[in-house]
Design an enzyme around this catalytic site. Structure first.
Site, mmCIF file in Angstrom:
data_model
loop_
_atom_site.group_PDB
_atom_site.id
_atom_site.type_symbol
_atom_site.label_atom_id
_atom_site.label_comp_id
_atom_site.label_asym_id
_atom_site.label_seq_id
_atom_site.Cartn_x
_atom_site.Cartn_y
_atom_site.Cartn_z
ATOM 1 N N TYR A 1 0.951 -1.180 0.036
ATOM 2 C CA TYR A 1 0.058 -0.057 0.073
ATOM 3 C C TYR A 1 1.013 1.173 -0.012
ATOM 4 O O TYR A 1 2.005 1.376 0.497
ATOM 5 C CB TYR A 1 -0.892 -0.096 0.977
ATOM 6 N N TYR B 1 -3.423 5.678 8.968
ATOM 7 C CA TYR B 1 -2.890 4.155 8.749
ATOM 8 C C TYR B 1 -1.542 4.071 9.756
ATOM 9 O O TYR B 1 -0.481 4.380 9.174
ATOM 10 C CB TYR B 1 -2.456 4.017 7.238
#
Length: 338
Positions: A212, A222
Protein backbone atom coordinates in the site's frame (compact mmCIF):
# COMPACT_ATOMS: atom_id res chain seq x y z
CA UNK A 1 38.92 -0.64 -51.33
CA UNK A 2 39.97 -0.88 -47.69
CA UNK A 3 38.39 0.38 -44.51
CA UNK A 4 40.24 2.72 -42.19
CA UNK A 5 41.44 -0.34 -40.31
CA UNK A 6 43.08 -1.67 -43.41
CA UNK A 7 40.73 -4.64 -43.73
CA UNK A 8 39.24 -5.24 -47.17
CA UNK A 9 35.70 -3.91 -47.52
CA UNK A 10 33.14 -6.41 -48.68
CA UNK A 11 31.29 -5.48 -51.83
CA UNK A 12 27.64 -4.72 -51.27
CA UNK A 13 25.07 -5.64 -53.84
CA UNK A 14 22.65 -2.79 -54.55
CA UNK A 15 19.06 -3.75 -53.89
CA UNK A 16 16.33 -2.70 -56.25
CA UNK A 17 14.77 0.61 -55.22
CA UNK A 18 11.62 0.30 -53.18
CA UNK A 19 8.73 2.73 -53.41
CA UNK A 20 7.55 3.90 -50.01
CA UNK A 21 3.88 4.73 -49.98
CA UNK A 22 2.93 7.77 -47.93
CA UNK A 23 -0.62 6.59 -47.45
CA UNK A 24 -1.29 4.67 -44.22
CA UNK A 25 -1.68 0.96 -44.53
CA UNK A 26 -4.96 -0.54 -43.52
CA UNK A 27 -4.73 -2.79 -40.45
CA UNK A 28 -6.77 -5.93 -40.30
CA UNK A 29 -7.23 -8.37 -37.44
CA UNK A 30 -6.07 -11.93 -37.71
CA UNK A 31 -9.42 -13.62 -37.40
CA UNK A 32 -7.77 -17.03 -37.09
CA UNK A 33 -5.78 -15.99 -34.00
CA UNK A 34 -7.38 -16.60 -30.59
CA UNK A 35 -5.55 -13.55 -29.23
CA UNK A 36 -2.82 -13.32 -26.64
CA UNK A 37 -3.97 -15.16 -23.53
CA UNK A 38 -2.63 -15.88 -20.09
CA UNK A 39 -2.36 -19.67 -19.92
CA UNK A 40 -1.62 -21.17 -16.52
CA UNK A 41 -2.99 -24.63 -17.21
CA UNK A 42 -0.99 -27.22 -15.30
CA UNK A 43 0.34 -24.61 -12.87
CA UNK A 44 -0.26 -24.74 -9.12
CA UNK A 45 -0.77 -21.69 -6.94
CA UNK A 46 -0.73 -21.22 -3.18
CA UNK A 47 -2.39 -18.07 -1.83
CA UNK A 48 -1.97 -17.16 1.84
CA UNK A 49 -4.30 -14.74 3.57
CA UNK A 50 -7.73 -15.41 2.05
CA UNK A 51 -10.40 -15.17 4.77
CA UNK A 52 -13.55 -14.37 2.76
CA UNK A 53 -14.73 -13.77 -0.80
CA UNK A 54 -14.40 -9.99 -0.81
CA UNK A 55 -10.72 -9.11 -0.70
CA UNK A 56 -7.78 -9.01 -3.06
CA UNK A 57 -6.62 -12.52 -2.13
CA UNK A 58 -9.89 -14.08 -3.29
CA UNK A 59 -9.87 -12.04 -6.50
CA UNK A 60 -6.32 -13.16 -7.25
CA UNK A 61 -7.22 -16.80 -6.61
CA UNK A 62 -10.23 -16.53 -8.91
CA UNK A 63 -8.26 -14.90 -11.71
CA UNK A 64 -5.46 -17.47 -11.44
CA UNK A 65 -8.03 -20.26 -11.54
CA UNK A 66 -9.71 -18.73 -14.58
CA UNK A 67 -6.31 -18.78 -16.30
CA UNK A 68 -6.05 -22.51 -15.59
CA UNK A 69 -4.13 -22.76 -12.31
CA UNK A 70 -4.90 -25.16 -9.49
CA UNK A 71 -5.66 -23.24 -6.28
CA UNK A 72 -4.63 -23.98 -2.70
CA UNK A 73 -5.32 -21.57 0.14
CA UNK A 74 -3.77 -20.84 3.52
CA UNK A 75 -6.50 -19.40 5.77
CA UNK A 76 -5.88 -17.67 9.09
CA UNK A 77 -6.77 -20.21 11.77
CA UNK A 78 -9.44 -18.20 13.66
CA UNK A 79 -11.26 -17.58 10.36
CA UNK A 80 -10.91 -21.11 9.00
CA UNK A 81 -14.12 -22.63 10.34
CA UNK A 82 -16.32 -19.82 9.05
CA UNK A 83 -14.54 -19.83 5.70
CA UNK A 84 -14.85 -23.58 5.14
CA UNK A 85 -18.47 -23.61 6.29
CA UNK A 86 -19.38 -20.74 3.96
CA UNK A 87 -17.61 -22.46 1.07
CA UNK A 88 -19.34 -25.80 1.68
CA UNK A 89 -22.80 -24.28 2.09
CA UNK A 90 -22.59 -22.31 -1.13
CA UNK A 91 -22.40 -18.84 0.41
CA UNK A 92 -19.48 -18.06 -1.90
CA UNK A 93 -21.11 -19.49 -5.01
CA UNK A 94 -22.01 -16.13 -6.51
CA UNK A 95 -18.46 -14.85 -6.18
CA UNK A 96 -17.03 -18.22 -7.30
CA UNK A 97 -18.90 -18.01 -10.59
CA UNK A 98 -16.80 -17.47 -13.72
CA UNK A 99 -17.85 -15.74 -16.97
CA UNK A 100 -18.51 -19.09 -18.66
CA UNK A 101 -20.90 -20.16 -15.90
CA UNK A 102 -18.50 -22.57 -14.20
CA UNK A 103 -17.20 -22.12 -10.66
CA UNK A 104 -13.80 -21.67 -9.12
CA UNK A 105 -12.77 -24.81 -7.26
CA UNK A 106 -10.33 -24.77 -4.37
CA UNK A 107 -8.16 -27.88 -4.32
CA UNK A 108 -6.79 -27.59 -0.79
CA UNK A 109 -7.48 -25.37 2.23
CA UNK A 110 -4.93 -25.26 5.07
CA UNK A 111 -5.05 -23.65 8.51
CA UNK A 112 -2.24 -21.08 8.60
CA UNK A 113 -0.84 -18.43 10.90
CA UNK A 114 2.13 -16.81 9.20
CA UNK A 115 3.49 -15.11 12.32
CA UNK A 116 4.81 -18.50 13.41
CA UNK A 117 7.61 -20.10 11.39
CA UNK A 118 7.90 -23.44 13.20
CA UNK A 119 6.01 -25.30 15.98
CA UNK A 120 8.65 -24.16 18.46
CA UNK A 121 7.57 -20.55 17.86
CA UNK A 122 3.97 -21.12 18.98
CA UNK A 123 3.41 -19.94 22.56
CA UNK A 124 1.25 -21.93 24.97
CA UNK A 125 -1.47 -19.28 25.04
CA UNK A 126 -1.95 -19.75 21.28
CA UNK A 127 -1.72 -23.54 21.11
CA UNK A 128 -4.22 -23.80 23.97
CA UNK A 129 -6.57 -21.16 22.55
CA UNK A 130 -9.95 -22.63 21.62
CA UNK A 131 -9.85 -20.83 18.25
CA UNK A 132 -6.78 -22.93 17.37
CA UNK A 133 -8.13 -26.20 18.78
CA UNK A 134 -8.06 -29.07 16.30
CA UNK A 135 -5.90 -27.15 13.82
CA UNK A 136 -2.39 -28.48 14.28
CA UNK A 137 0.30 -27.80 11.69
CA UNK A 138 -0.53 -24.14 11.02
CA UNK A 139 2.99 -22.68 11.09
CA UNK A 140 4.60 -21.58 7.83
CA UNK A 141 7.07 -24.47 7.69
CA UNK A 142 4.39 -27.07 8.44
CA UNK A 143 1.98 -25.65 5.87
CA UNK A 144 4.70 -25.54 3.21
CA UNK A 145 5.66 -29.18 3.87
CA UNK A 146 2.05 -30.38 3.91
CA UNK A 147 1.08 -28.42 0.80
CA UNK A 148 4.11 -29.73 -1.08
CA UNK A 149 3.25 -33.28 -0.04
CA UNK A 150 -0.28 -32.81 -1.40
CA UNK A 151 0.57 -30.88 -4.57
CA UNK A 152 4.16 -31.82 -5.33
CA UNK A 153 5.38 -28.36 -6.16
CA UNK A 154 4.16 -24.83 -6.83
CA UNK A 155 4.50 -22.29 -9.63
CA UNK A 156 2.82 -19.33 -7.92
CA UNK A 157 3.07 -18.12 -4.32
CA UNK A 158 0.89 -15.21 -3.20
CA UNK A 159 1.28 -13.33 0.09
CA UNK A 160 -2.00 -11.55 0.85
CA UNK A 161 -1.32 -10.98 4.54
CA UNK A 162 -1.30 -7.91 6.74
CA UNK A 163 -2.16 -7.19 10.33
CA UNK A 164 -1.38 -4.36 12.70
CA UNK A 165 -3.00 -4.66 16.13
CA UNK A 166 -2.49 -0.93 16.73
CA UNK A 167 -3.27 0.25 13.19
CA UNK A 168 -5.63 2.96 14.46
CA UNK A 169 -2.96 4.52 16.69
CA UNK A 170 -0.68 7.29 15.40
CA UNK A 171 2.96 6.22 15.16
CA UNK A 172 3.80 8.49 18.12
CA UNK A 173 1.41 6.44 20.26
CA UNK A 174 2.35 3.00 18.93
CA UNK A 175 3.99 0.59 21.34
CA UNK A 176 7.11 -1.39 20.53
CA UNK A 177 5.05 -4.57 20.77
CA UNK A 178 2.42 -3.26 18.35
CA UNK A 179 5.04 -1.99 15.90
CA UNK A 180 6.94 -5.28 15.84
CA UNK A 181 3.69 -7.24 15.56
CA UNK A 182 2.79 -5.27 12.41
CA UNK A 183 6.21 -5.99 10.92
CA UNK A 184 6.04 -9.66 11.81
CA UNK A 185 2.59 -10.28 10.34
CA UNK A 186 2.82 -7.96 7.35
CA UNK A 187 6.46 -8.09 6.24
CA UNK A 188 8.55 -10.89 7.72
CA UNK A 189 5.75 -13.35 6.98
CA UNK A 190 6.61 -12.82 3.31
CA UNK A 191 10.28 -13.62 3.96
CA UNK A 192 9.28 -16.71 5.90
CA UNK A 193 7.01 -17.93 3.12
CA UNK A 194 9.75 -17.60 0.50
CA UNK A 195 12.20 -19.35 2.83
CA UNK A 196 9.87 -22.31 3.36
CA UNK A 197 8.04 -22.55 0.03
CA UNK A 198 11.08 -21.68 -2.11
CA UNK A 199 12.48 -25.24 -2.16
CA UNK A 200 9.10 -26.48 -3.42
CA UNK A 201 8.73 -23.95 -6.23
CA UNK A 202 9.36 -24.78 -9.86
CA UNK A 203 11.98 -22.85 -11.79
CA UNK A 204 10.38 -19.91 -13.57
CA UNK A 205 7.77 -19.54 -10.84
CA UNK A 206 6.48 -16.30 -9.36
CA UNK A 207 6.01 -14.85 -5.89
CA UNK A 208 3.65 -11.93 -5.34
CA UNK A 209 2.63 -9.77 -2.38
CA UNK A 210 0.29 -6.84 -1.79
CA UNK A 211 1.44 -3.49 -0.47
CA UNK A 212 0.00 0.00 0.00
CA UNK A 213 1.27 3.47 -0.86
CA UNK A 214 1.43 4.47 2.82
CA UNK A 215 4.95 3.06 2.52
CA UNK A 216 5.93 6.09 0.44
CA UNK A 217 3.60 8.91 1.45
CA UNK A 218 1.91 9.86 4.69
CA UNK A 219 -1.61 8.45 5.11
CA UNK A 220 -2.90 9.83 8.44
CA UNK A 221 -4.85 7.12 10.23
CA UNK A 222 -2.87 4.23 8.77
CA UNK A 223 -0.80 3.81 11.89
CA UNK A 224 0.49 1.27 14.35
CA UNK A 225 3.65 0.76 12.32
CA UNK A 226 1.75 -0.48 9.27
CA UNK A 227 3.26 2.13 6.95
CA UNK A 228 6.71 1.00 8.08
CA UNK A 229 5.76 -2.65 7.57
CA UNK A 230 4.70 -1.93 3.99
CA UNK A 231 7.99 -0.15 3.36
CA UNK A 232 9.79 -3.23 4.69
CA UNK A 233 7.72 -5.47 2.43
CA UNK A 234 8.68 -3.44 -0.64
CA UNK A 235 12.36 -3.43 0.27
CA UNK A 236 12.25 -7.16 0.95
CA UNK A 237 10.61 -7.67 -2.45
CA UNK A 238 13.72 -6.29 -4.15
CA UNK A 239 16.17 -8.25 -2.02
CA UNK A 240 14.19 -11.48 -2.38
CA UNK A 241 13.95 -10.93 -6.13
CA UNK A 242 17.73 -11.20 -6.21
CA UNK A 243 18.25 -13.91 -3.60
CA UNK A 244 15.32 -16.17 -4.53
CA UNK A 245 15.97 -15.45 -8.20
CA UNK A 246 19.47 -16.80 -7.94
CA UNK A 247 18.66 -19.65 -5.55
CA UNK A 248 15.30 -20.88 -6.89
CA UNK A 249 14.99 -19.15 -10.29
CA UNK A 250 11.70 -17.50 -9.29
CA UNK A 251 10.50 -13.92 -9.68
CA UNK A 252 9.32 -11.74 -6.78
CA UNK A 253 7.02 -8.73 -7.27
CA UNK A 254 4.46 -6.73 -5.32
CA UNK A 255 1.28 -4.84 -6.20
CA UNK A 256 0.49 -1.52 -4.57
CA UNK A 257 -3.28 -1.50 -4.73
CA UNK A 258 -5.66 1.37 -4.21
CA UNK A 259 -8.34 1.38 -1.49
CA UNK A 260 -10.96 -1.37 -1.51
CA UNK A 261 -13.86 -1.74 0.92
CA UNK A 262 -12.98 -5.28 2.02
CA UNK A 263 -13.65 -6.60 5.51
CA UNK A 264 -9.95 -6.48 6.34
CA UNK A 265 -9.59 -2.88 5.13
CA UNK A 266 -12.43 -1.75 7.36
CA UNK A 267 -10.18 -2.40 10.35
CA UNK A 268 -8.51 0.96 9.75
CA UNK A 269 -11.85 2.69 10.29
CA UNK A 270 -11.92 5.17 7.41
CA UNK A 271 -11.78 3.04 4.27
CA UNK A 272 -15.00 4.53 2.86
CA UNK A 273 -13.42 7.98 3.06
CA UNK A 274 -10.33 6.68 1.26
CA UNK A 275 -12.47 5.19 -1.51
CA UNK A 276 -14.27 8.52 -1.99
CA UNK A 277 -10.95 10.37 -1.92
CA UNK A 278 -9.53 8.05 -4.56
CA UNK A 279 -12.58 8.49 -6.76
CA UNK A 280 -12.35 12.28 -6.64
CA UNK A 281 -8.58 12.56 -7.06
CA UNK A 282 -7.22 9.62 -9.07
CA UNK A 283 -6.21 10.02 -12.70
CA UNK A 284 -9.03 7.67 -13.75
CA UNK A 285 -12.26 8.57 -11.96
CA UNK A 286 -13.78 5.25 -10.98
CA UNK A 287 -13.78 2.89 -8.04
CA UNK A 288 -11.14 0.18 -7.98
CA UNK A 289 -12.40 -3.39 -8.19
CA UNK A 290 -10.72 -6.42 -6.66
CA UNK A 291 -10.96 -8.10 -10.06
CA UNK A 292 -8.62 -5.48 -11.55
CA UNK A 293 -5.99 -6.35 -8.97
CA UNK A 294 -6.60 -10.04 -9.65
CA UNK A 295 -6.00 -9.54 -13.36
CA UNK A 296 -2.78 -7.60 -12.77
CA UNK A 297 -1.59 -10.29 -10.36
CA UNK A 298 -2.30 -13.04 -12.87
CA UNK A 299 -0.24 -11.20 -15.49
CA UNK A 300 2.70 -10.81 -13.09
CA UNK A 301 2.53 -14.51 -12.20
CA UNK A 302 2.35 -15.62 -15.84
CA UNK A 303 5.05 -16.28 -18.45
CA UNK A 304 4.06 -12.97 -20.07
CA UNK A 305 5.93 -11.26 -17.21
CA UNK A 306 8.95 -13.58 -17.29
CA UNK A 307 11.44 -10.67 -17.30
CA UNK A 308 9.74 -8.66 -14.54
CA UNK A 309 11.06 -9.09 -11.01
CA UNK A 310 11.76 -6.90 -8.01
CA UNK A 311 9.03 -4.57 -9.25
CA UNK A 312 6.22 -2.74 -7.49
CA UNK A 313 3.20 -2.29 -9.76
CA UNK A 314 0.64 0.36 -8.87
CA UNK A 315 -2.94 -0.75 -9.49
CA UNK A 316 -4.79 2.27 -8.14
CA UNK A 317 -6.42 4.14 -11.04
CA UNK A 318 -3.41 6.44 -11.06
CA UNK A 319 -3.93 7.87 -7.56
CA UNK A 320 -0.24 7.45 -6.74
CA UNK A 321 0.88 9.80 -9.53
CA UNK A 322 -1.22 12.73 -8.34
CA UNK A 323 0.49 15.57 -6.48
CA UNK A 324 -2.65 17.57 -5.70
CA UNK A 325 -5.97 16.66 -4.13
CA UNK A 326 -8.38 17.92 -6.77
CA UNK A 327 -11.25 18.07 -4.29
CA UNK A 328 -9.31 20.36 -1.96
CA UNK A 329 -11.23 23.51 -1.01
CA UNK A 330 -8.09 25.64 -1.41
CA UNK A 331 -7.79 24.85 -5.13
CA UNK A 332 -9.34 27.18 -7.67
CA UNK A 333 -11.65 25.98 -10.41
CA UNK A 334 -8.89 26.21 -13.05
CA UNK A 335 -6.64 23.80 -11.17
CA UNK A 336 -9.46 21.28 -10.89
CA UNK A 337 -10.42 21.31 -14.57
CA UNK A 338 -7.09 21.77 -16.37
Amino acid sequence: MRCATGAPRASVARLPSTRICAAPRSVTCNAASPGLAVDLRGKKAFIAGVADDQGFGWAIAKSLYQAGAEISLGVWVPALNIFETSYRRGKFDESRKLPDGSFMEIKHIYPMDAVFDTPADVPDEVSSNKRYAGNAGFTVSEVADKAAKDSGSFDVLVHSLANGPEVMKPLLETSRKGYLAASSASAFSMVSMVQRFGPYMNAGGAVLSLTYNASNVVIPGYGGGMSSAKAQLESDTRVLAYEAGRKYNVRVNTISAGPLGSRAARAIGFIDDMIRYSYENAAIQKELSAQEVGAAATFLCSPLASAITGHMLYVDNGLSIMGLALDSKVLGAAAKTN
